[in-house]
Design a protein around this motif. Structure first.
Motif, PDB file in Angstrom:
ATOM      1  N   GLY A 127       0.814  -1.212   0.000  1.00 26.66           N
ATOM      2  CA  GLY A 127       0.000   0.000   0.000  1.00 26.66           C
ATOM      3  C   GLY A 127       0.849   1.264   0.000  1.00 26.66           C
ATOM      4  O   GLY A 127       0.515   2.259  -0.644  1.00 26.66           O
ATOM      5  N   THR A 128       1.957   1.220   0.722  1.00 33.78           N
ATOM      6  CA  THR A 128       2.840   2.391   0.777  1.00 33.78           C
ATOM      7  C   THR A 128       3.342   2.724  -0.623  1.00 33.78           C
ATOM      8  O   THR A 128       3.320   3.889  -1.051  1.00 33.78           O
ATOM      9  CB  THR A 128       4.054   2.110   1.693  1.00 33.78           C
ATOM     10  N   GLY A 129       3.784   1.692  -1.346  1.00 37.64           N
ATOM     11  CA  GLY A 129       4.295   1.899  -2.700  1.00 37.64           C
ATOM     12  C   GLY A 129       3.219   2.435  -3.625  1.00 37.64           C
ATOM     13  O   GLY A 129       3.498   3.272  -4.499  1.00 37.64           O
ATOM     14  N   ALA A 130       1.982   1.961  -3.428  1.00 38.33           N
ATOM     15  CA  ALA A 130       0.888   2.437  -4.281  1.00 38.33           C
ATOM     16  C   ALA A 130       0.620   3.918  -4.012  1.00 38.33           C
ATOM     17  O   ALA A 130       0.436   4.711  -4.943  1.00 38.33           O
ATOM     18  CB  ALA A 130      -0.375   1.613  -4.015  1.00 38.33           C
ATOM     19  N   CYS A 131       0.611   4.284  -2.737  1.00 36.64           N
ATOM     20  CA  CYS A 131       0.374   5.692  -2.394  1.00 36.64           C
ATOM     21  C   CYS A 131       1.497   6.560  -2.956  1.00 36.64           C
ATOM     22  O   CYS A 131       1.255   7.644  -3.508  1.00 36.64           O
ATOM     23  CB  CYS A 131       0.305   5.872  -0.875  1.00 36.64           C
ATOM     24  N   ARG A 132       2.731   6.083  -2.834  1.00 42.05           N
ATOM     25  CA  ARG A 132       3.871   6.900  -3.273  1.00 42.05           C
ATOM     26  C   ARG A 132       3.872   7.068  -4.802  1.00 42.05           C
ATOM     27  O   ARG A 132       4.127   8.151  -5.327  1.00 42.05           O
ATOM     28  CB  ARG A 132       5.179   6.278  -2.799  1.00 42.05           C
ATOM     29  N   LEU A 133       3.556   5.966  -5.485  1.00 45.27           N
ATOM     30  CA  LEU A 133       3.507   6.040  -6.946  1.00 45.27           C
ATOM     31  C   LEU A 133       2.426   7.028  -7.383  1.00 45.27           C
ATOM     32  O   LEU A 133       2.615   7.829  -8.301  1.00 45.27           O
ATOM     33  CB  LEU A 133       3.203   4.636  -7.493  1.00 45.27           C
ATOM     34  N   PHE A 134       1.294   6.964  -6.685  1.00 48.70           N
ATOM     35  CA  PHE A 134       0.223   7.891  -7.009  1.00 48.70           C
ATOM     36  C   PHE A 134       0.651   9.331  -6.735  1.00 48.70           C
ATOM     37  O   PHE A 134       0.411  10.231  -7.554  1.00 48.70           O
ATOM     38  CB  PHE A 134      -1.068   7.591  -6.225  1.00 48.70           C
ATOM     39  N   GLU A 290     -10.430   3.157 -22.573  1.00 42.61           N
ATOM     40  CA  GLU A 290      -9.264   2.280 -22.631  1.00 42.61           C
ATOM     41  C   GLU A 290      -8.001   3.036 -23.071  1.00 42.61           C
ATOM     42  O   GLU A 290      -6.907   2.804 -22.555  1.00 42.61           O
ATOM     43  CB  GLU A 290      -9.558   1.115 -23.598  1.00 42.61           C
ATOM     44  N   LYS A 291      -8.187   3.949 -24.015  1.00 39.65           N
ATOM     45  CA  LYS A 291      -7.027   4.678 -24.552  1.00 39.65           C
ATOM     46  C   LYS A 291      -6.326   5.468 -23.432  1.00 39.65           C
ATOM     47  O   LYS A 291      -5.099   5.472 -23.320  1.00 39.65           O
ATOM     48  CB  LYS A 291      -7.519   5.620 -25.661  1.00 39.65           C
ATOM     49  N   GLN A 292      -7.169   6.115 -22.616  1.00 34.99           N
ATOM     50  CA  GLN A 292      -6.629   6.885 -21.507  1.00 34.99           C
ATOM     51  C   GLN A 292      -5.936   5.953 -20.499  1.00 34.99           C
ATOM     52  O   GLN A 292      -4.874   6.269 -19.964  1.00 34.99           O
ATOM     53  CB  GLN A 292      -7.796   7.585 -20.828  1.00 34.99           C
ATOM     54  N   ALA A 293      -6.564   4.802 -20.265  1.00 34.02           N
ATOM     55  CA  ALA A 293      -5.999   3.851 -19.301  1.00 34.02           C
ATOM     56  C   ALA A 293      -4.633   3.347 -19.758  1.00 34.02           C
ATOM     57  O   ALA A 293      -3.704   3.206 -18.959  1.00 34.02           O
ATOM     58  CB  ALA A 293      -6.962   2.682 -19.086  1.00 34.02           C
ATOM     59  N   VAL A 294      -4.507   3.105 -21.053  1.00 33.95           N
ATOM     60  CA  VAL A 294      -3.220   2.644 -21.602  1.00 33.95           C
ATOM     61  C   VAL A 294      -2.148   3.718 -21.373  1.00 33.95           C
ATOM     62  O   VAL A 294      -1.027   3.434 -20.938  1.00 33.95           O
ATOM     63  CB  VAL A 294      -3.362   2.302 -23.110  1.00 33.95           C
ATOM     64  N   ALA A 295      -2.532   4.973 -21.634  1.00 32.93           N
ATOM     65  CA  ALA A 295      -1.569   6.070 -21.469  1.00 32.93           C
ATOM     66  C   ALA A 295      -1.167   6.213 -19.998  1.00 32.93           C
ATOM     67  O   ALA A 295       0.023   6.326 -19.673  1.00 32.93           O
ATOM     68  CB  ALA A 295      -2.178   7.373 -21.987  1.00 32.93           C
ATOM     69  N   VAL A 296      -2.158   6.186 -19.121  1.00 31.72           N
ATOM     70  CA  VAL A 296      -1.868   6.371 -17.688  1.00 31.72           C
ATOM     71  C   VAL A 296      -0.984   5.227 -17.185  1.00 31.72           C
ATOM     72  O   VAL A 296       0.011   5.452 -16.482  1.00 31.72           O
ATOM     73  CB  VAL A 296      -3.180   6.467 -16.873  1.00 31.72           C
ATOM     74  N   LYS A 297      -1.322   4.008 -17.585  1.00 28.19           N
ATOM     75  CA  LYS A 297      -0.512   2.866 -17.127  1.00 28.19           C
ATOM     76  C   LYS A 297       0.940   3.015 -17.604  1.00 28.19           C
ATOM     77  O   LYS A 297       1.887   2.752 -16.848  1.00 28.19           O
ATOM     78  CB  LYS A 297      -1.110   1.545 -17.624  1.00 28.19           C
ATOM     79  N   SER A 298       1.104   3.459 -18.834  1.00 30.52           N
ATOM     80  CA  SER A 298       2.473   3.595 -19.347  1.00 30.52           C
ATOM     81  C   SER A 298       3.252   4.639 -18.540  1.00 30.52           C
ATOM     82  O   SER A 298       4.442   4.497 -18.310  1.00 30.52           O
ATOM     83  CB  SER A 298       2.457   3.947 -20.839  1.00 30.52           C
ATOM     84  N   GLN A 299       2.561   5.670 -18.086  1.00 30.77           N
ATOM     85  CA  GLN A 299       3.235   6.694 -17.277  1.00 30.77           C
ATOM     86  C   GLN A 299       3.556   6.174 -15.874  1.00 30.77           C
ATOM     87  O   GLN A 299       4.602   6.517 -15.310  1.00 30.77           O
ATOM     88  CB  GLN A 299       2.365   7.960 -17.184  1.00 30.77           C
ATOM     89  N   LEU A 303       7.232   5.843 -14.132  1.00 24.79           N
ATOM     90  CA  LEU A 303       7.626   6.307 -12.796  1.00 24.79           C
ATOM     91  C   LEU A 303       8.314   5.186 -12.018  1.00 24.79           C
ATOM     92  O   LEU A 303       9.259   5.417 -11.255  1.00 24.79           O
ATOM     93  CB  LEU A 303       6.394   6.779 -12.016  1.00 24.79           C
ATOM     94  N   ALA A 304       7.817   3.965 -12.222  1.00 19.91           N
ATOM     95  CA  ALA A 304       8.374   2.821 -11.479  1.00 19.91           C
ATOM     96  C   ALA A 304       9.781   2.469 -11.944  1.00 19.91           C
ATOM     97  O   ALA A 304      10.652   2.121 -11.139  1.00 19.91           O
ATOM     98  CB  ALA A 304       7.452   1.607 -11.636  1.00 19.91           C
ATOM     99  N   ARG A 305      10.008   2.548 -13.241  1.00 19.69           N
ATOM    100  CA  ARG A 305      11.258   2.062 -13.836  1.00 19.69           C
ATOM    101  C   ARG A 305      12.525   2.628 -13.194  1.00 19.69           C
ATOM    102  O   ARG A 305      13.407   1.876 -12.798  1.00 19.69           O
ATOM    103  CB  ARG A 305      11.209   2.334 -15.352  1.00 19.69           C
TER     104      ARG A 305
END
Ligand code: LMR
Length: 424
Positions: A127-134, A290-299, A303-305
């Motif tokens: 959960g911590t990682g999810a909050c931080r990524l957000f 879906e298009k927006q979701a694909v873009a957001v996921k890629s971003q 951030l994670a990389r």
């Protein structure tokens, strides 16, 4: 020649001490960081040699003997995957199967958003990682935004948004006198926040207070969010721990979804699967299409990389195996209920024990509050006395992790609480 040169340089460096000094100077001025208000309690507990010591600090489930628990469904999976686990990298977004199963828990088994691929979701470091990524995502794409955080909240929320450099505002949540929700003040703060504000909400089993809005109140909150165009980010670290049923505990989220909000969710399997050290969770953002979701996921992946590249594989495999197998899932749901019920039983026992001692104070809130924590109302000074005189460890805000209370220590705990509060 070169060799002799190097050797004489070494001798010169040793004799002058210059190299060693130069090497260490730049961090010489670093001061020790303050102790973490939650994890620091565990450190202090571990260092205490007393045989009577009790740890009700960190929110980690214990059985009635005070021992950490590995769930039976987890043990079964461990046996199943032993030797078959490949150690390859997961994709940057983590295990697709684990994420898919995790979304069903939050958004609903047959949620249209999942089928329509409208959710941008990645595996996170719990959960911590999810909050931080957000928080990092928020900073990157809405750099001028702030986050409204409830008072009080989990201490680490402040660290997370601070380190992501997102300014923090607060909103009323807890009412110290009633030890319940300050609903009127909360609604006022929602109304008074600028349109389109970001709010951090605890989906269930609020940490540290154990106080959740009722279903009706969630509806009103959702309605007001709609009117103001606010964005709700739910931290759902305790799904299943409020009622014993993960489906019921997702009610707040489902209300927001029914009202057509686009929301964000941080999920964690630390508590409800007992996978504390596996660091497995999920960050999701519901998008318009879906298009927006694909873009957001890629971003999110981008951030994670540079931060951790891709998340760990083991915990994700445990989760996806359990949730993807109806038999194992049934066992898990039963085990969640057992954990939640043991905590509810300990609430009753703690309250009864304190009342039996003739405490002049009301302890009704111990049983009214839900989830893993009891926000006792004790002052930092009373908490210090518990530690110094009774070897009982909890956070200085008076939060008791009910998961650390057992039939073996409840009367000792009740007696100590009575001793430090009776003349208040
Ligand atoms: C807690 O609140 O005790 C847990 O969420 C553990 C932690 O990381 O702080």
């Amino acid at each position: 020649m070169a060799f002799r040169g190097l050797a004489s340089w070494r001798v010169a460096r040793r004799s002058s001490g210059l190299g060693a000094r130069w090497m260490s100077t730049w961090w010489r001025s670093v001061e020790p960081a303050p102790k973490d208000p939650i994890l620091g309690v565990t450190d202090a507990f571990l260092a205490d040699p007393s045989p009577n010591k009790v740890n009700v600090g960190v929110g980690a489930y214990r059985d009635d003997n005070g021992k950490p628990v590995v769930l039976e469904c987890v043990r079964k999976v461990e046996r199943r995957i032993a030797g078959n686990l490949n150690m390859e990298y997961l994709p940057m977004g983590g295990s697709v199967k684990m994420v898919e199963e995790t979304l069903k828990l939050a958004y609903g088994e047959n949620a249209e958003f999942i089928n329509d691929k409208r959710i941008a979701a990645v595996q996170s470091l719990s959960g911590t990682g999810a909050c931080r990524l957000f928080a990092d995502f928020q900073k990157r794409f809405r750099p001028d935004s702030q986050i409204y955080i409830p008072v009080p909240t989990w201490a680490n929320h402040h660290n997370i948004w601070r380190d992501a450099e997102v300014p923090q505002r607060t909103f009323h949540y807890y009412h110290p006198e009633s030890r319940g929700l300050d609903f009127a003040a909360l609604m006022d703060d929602i109304k008074n926040a600028p349109n389109g504000s970001f709010f951090l909400l605890h989906a269930c089993a609020h940490n540290p207070t154990g106080v959740d809005p009722s279903e009706e109140q969630w509806r009103e909150i959702s309605y007001q969010f709609k009117a103001k165009g606010h964005f709700a980010f739910f931290d759902m670290a305790y799904q299943g721990f409020a009622s014993g049923d993960p489906e019921r505990d997702a009610k707040s989220i489902r209300i927001f979804l029914d009202d057509g909000h686009l929301i964000g969710i941080a999920q964690s399997y630390a508590k409800n699967m007992g996978l504390y050290g596996q660091r497995v969770g999920c960050l999701s953002l519901l998008c318009e299409d879906e298009k927006q979701a694909v873009a957001v996921k890629s971003q999110l992946q981008q951030l994670a990389r540079p931060m951790y590249s891709n998340p760990p594989v083991h915990g994700a495999l445990i989760v996806s195996t359990i949730l993807g197998d109806p038999e194992l899932k049934k066992i898990w749901l039963k085990e969640v209920k057992v954990m939640a019920d043991r905590i509810i039983g300990m609430r009753t026992a703690l309250r009864e024990n304190i009342e039996k001692l003739g405490s002049p104070l009301s302890w009704e809130h111990v049983t009214n509050q839900i989830g893993m924590f009891c926000y006792s109302g004790m002052t930092p000074e009373q908490v210090d006395r518990l530690r110094n005189e009774f070897h009982i460890y909890m956070t200085r805000n008076g939060r008791i992790s009910m998961a650390g209370v057992t039939t073996g220590n409840v009367s000792y705990l009740a007696n100590a609480i009575h001793e430090v509060t009776k003349s208040a």
